[in-house]
Design a protein around this motif. Sequence first.
Motif, PDB file in Angstrom:
ATOM      1  N   ALA A  86      35.714  37.094  55.845  1.00 44.62           N
ATOM      2  CA  ALA A  86      36.387  38.025  54.735  1.00 44.62           C
ATOM      3  C   ALA A  86      37.353  36.895  53.730  1.00 44.62           C
ATOM      4  O   ALA A  86      36.898  37.498  52.664  1.00 44.62           O
ATOM      5  CB  ALA A  86      37.372  38.185  55.723  1.00 44.62           C
ATOM      6  N   LEU A  87      37.273  36.154  53.546  1.00 44.70           N
ATOM      7  CA  LEU A  87      38.503  35.324  52.493  1.00 44.70           C
ATOM      8  C   LEU A  87      37.636  34.568  51.978  1.00 44.70           C
ATOM      9  O   LEU A  87      37.781  35.435  50.557  1.00 44.70           O
ATOM     10  CB  LEU A  87      38.699  33.828  52.992  1.00 44.70           C
ATOM     11  N   VAL A 107      36.926  38.002  49.605  1.00 46.01           N
ATOM     12  CA  VAL A 107      37.882  37.998  48.159  1.00 46.01           C
ATOM     13  C   VAL A 107      37.876  37.610  47.723  1.00 46.01           C
ATOM     14  O   VAL A 107      38.108  37.542  46.022  1.00 46.01           O
ATOM     15  CB  VAL A 107      39.112  38.011  49.476  1.00 46.01           C
ATOM     16  N   ALA A 108      37.651  35.884  47.829  1.00 46.72           N
ATOM     17  CA  ALA A 108      36.946  35.045  46.833  1.00 46.72           C
ATOM     18  C   ALA A 108      35.866  35.664  45.408  1.00 46.72           C
ATOM     19  O   ALA A 108      35.922  35.686  44.269  1.00 46.72           O
ATOM     20  CB  ALA A 108      36.919  33.896  47.984  1.00 46.72           C
ATOM     21  N   VAL A 118      34.985  38.596  45.041  1.00 51.03           N
ATOM     22  CA  VAL A 118      35.492  39.428  44.555  1.00 51.03           C
ATOM     23  C   VAL A 118      36.345  39.359  42.762  1.00 51.03           C
ATOM     24  O   VAL A 118      36.408  39.922  42.216  1.00 51.03           O
ATOM     25  CB  VAL A 118      36.322  40.575  45.314  1.00 51.03           C
ATOM     26  N   ALA A 119      36.959  37.969  43.433  1.00 51.80           N
ATOM     27  CA  ALA A 119      38.621  37.399  42.165  1.00 51.80           C
ATOM     28  C   ALA A 119      37.362  36.454  41.519  1.00 51.80           C
ATOM     29  O   ALA A 119      37.813  35.768  40.738  1.00 51.80           O
ATOM     30  CB  ALA A 119      39.141  36.720  43.039  1.00 51.80           C
ATOM     31  N   ARG A 120      36.931  36.346  41.584  1.00 54.16           N
ATOM     32  CA  ARG A 120      35.268  35.828  40.485  1.00 54.16           C
ATOM     33  C   ARG A 120      35.627  34.306  41.450  1.00 54.16           C
ATOM     34  O   ARG A 120      35.958  33.087  39.843  1.00 54.16           O
ATOM     35  CB  ARG A 120      35.099  35.607  39.254  1.00 54.16           C
ATOM     36  N   PHE A 121      36.239  33.843  41.976  1.00 53.27           N
ATOM     37  CA  PHE A 121      37.301  32.270  42.506  1.00 53.27           C
ATOM     38  C   PHE A 121      36.091  31.567  43.314  1.00 53.27           C
ATOM     39  O   PHE A 121      35.074  32.276  44.286  1.00 53.27           O
ATOM     40  CB  PHE A 121      38.436  32.667  43.179  1.00 53.27           C
ATOM     41  N   PRO A 129      42.100  41.724  42.717  1.00 57.23           N
ATOM     42  CA  PRO A 129      42.516  40.883  41.608  1.00 57.23           C
ATOM     43  C   PRO A 129      41.637  39.539  40.903  1.00 57.23           C
ATOM     44  O   PRO A 129      40.171  39.045  40.879  1.00 57.23           O
ATOM     45  CB  PRO A 129      42.588  40.083  43.081  1.00 57.23           C
ATOM     46  N   PHE A 174      44.975  31.891  45.065  1.00 58.18           N
ATOM     47  CA  PHE A 174      43.893  30.779  44.954  1.00 58.18           C
ATOM     48  C   PHE A 174      44.389  29.767  43.978  1.00 58.18           C
ATOM     49  O   PHE A 174      45.103  30.181  43.353  1.00 58.18           O
ATOM     50  CB  PHE A 174      42.733  31.825  43.664  1.00 58.18           C
ATOM     51  N   THR A 181      37.736  25.880  41.397  1.00 59.19           N
ATOM     52  CA  THR A 181      38.045  26.630  40.177  1.00 59.19           C
ATOM     53  C   THR A 181      37.685  28.822  39.697  1.00 59.19           C
ATOM     54  O   THR A 181      36.540  28.589  40.705  1.00 59.19           O
ATOM     55  CB  THR A 181      36.073  26.328  39.874  1.00 59.19           C
TER      56      THR A 181
END
Lengths: 167, 167
Positions: A134-135, A138-139, A141-144, B7, B115, B156
């Motif tokens: 799940a994390l 989320v990452a 989606v946040a483009r992280f 986000p 993040f 990143t």
Amino acid sequence: MNDRKAPSFPAHNHDHGACVSGALGRAKRRCLEKGIKWTALREQVFQHVTASHKPISAYDLIESLAKDGKRLAPVSVYRILDVLQAAGIVHRLESRNAFFACMTAHDGNRQTVTFVCGDCGCVTEAEAPEAFRALGEVAKVARFHPLGTIVEIDGTCGECTGRPASC
Amino acid sequence: MNDRKAPSFPAHNHDHGACVSGALGRAKRRCLEKGIKWTALREQVFQHVTASHKPISAYDLIESLAKDGKRLAPVSVYRILDVLQAAGIVHRLESRNAFFACMTAHDGNRQTVTFVCGDCGCVTEAEAPEAFRALGEVAKVARFHPLGTIVEIDGTCGECTGRPASC
DNA sequence: TGGGTGACGTAATAACATTACATAATAGGC
DNA sequence: GCCTATTATGTAATGTTATTACGTCACCCA
């Protein structure tokens, strides 16, 4: 078959010797695999970290390692802790600036949650694949682009709820 | 409709004034609600924390607040940071011993992921209900009663991937 | 109007971590 | 075996983060 597979806190009266020897074995093996030397000093430090399930600060470790007036310099302890962390056999508890021994068999790609009991002070790790998945979502989606994830959960362990404290 | 709801990291060239004033408004409102006094000094500290999306250490904050030779004592800054954290308008980045302003509207029951971009140094929060639900499951299985959960993800950000660094 | 409470100041010190450089131990090529 | 490169550890100093103890001031309000 006396035991559940589920992650759980060490009973306050468990056989800690078994924890230590297990951890020590895994630690040596891991270092061997990774080409990290297992020196006498590193072993001593590791053993003192495994002494309990409570995280220990670098300076308490120095204290605990001190012998007839001789004590390691902070830098030595930090260096060794760095090596042990890199080997994945000691972890840092970020929220406490302290260190604890890995008592589980997870591999290099550590994806565990760390539980910290506010009563007895003990720490355990648990796998949490669902949560990490799940994390990851989320990452995304946040483009992280995640490189490392810290999950630390404070609370009260099952051993402590409704009992006098102390591990 | 130029924007996703998801986000995401602040663009390197975003209107930071808007971030600051939004955060300031929420902060005052929140303190009012909670009966926490909004003093001149607290406002100054808060504004310096919001100055960028990068976490700032307590001592850098002292530096940044210093005026004609006058500087706050560490204890004063820590006291104020404690208050702001209790109000939920500043968070501590545990993995860095530093502080950042809350730029989102989440309520008291903070269930967010933080993040941390290793390139630009910026921090954002994201809601992660699925992940927290899964973590709750893991805790239940471990018979652990969570009081607070820290999730910090290094990596990143989208703004930085494939670009020269700096926020 | 005085006295309780909370905000902030001052001073000292504790706790955590790193830098720079020196010496010792060890492994591997010869 | 012996040299040498590398890794491990030691020494000294210092930098960074956080707290404790106690004092003063301002404000609220009974």
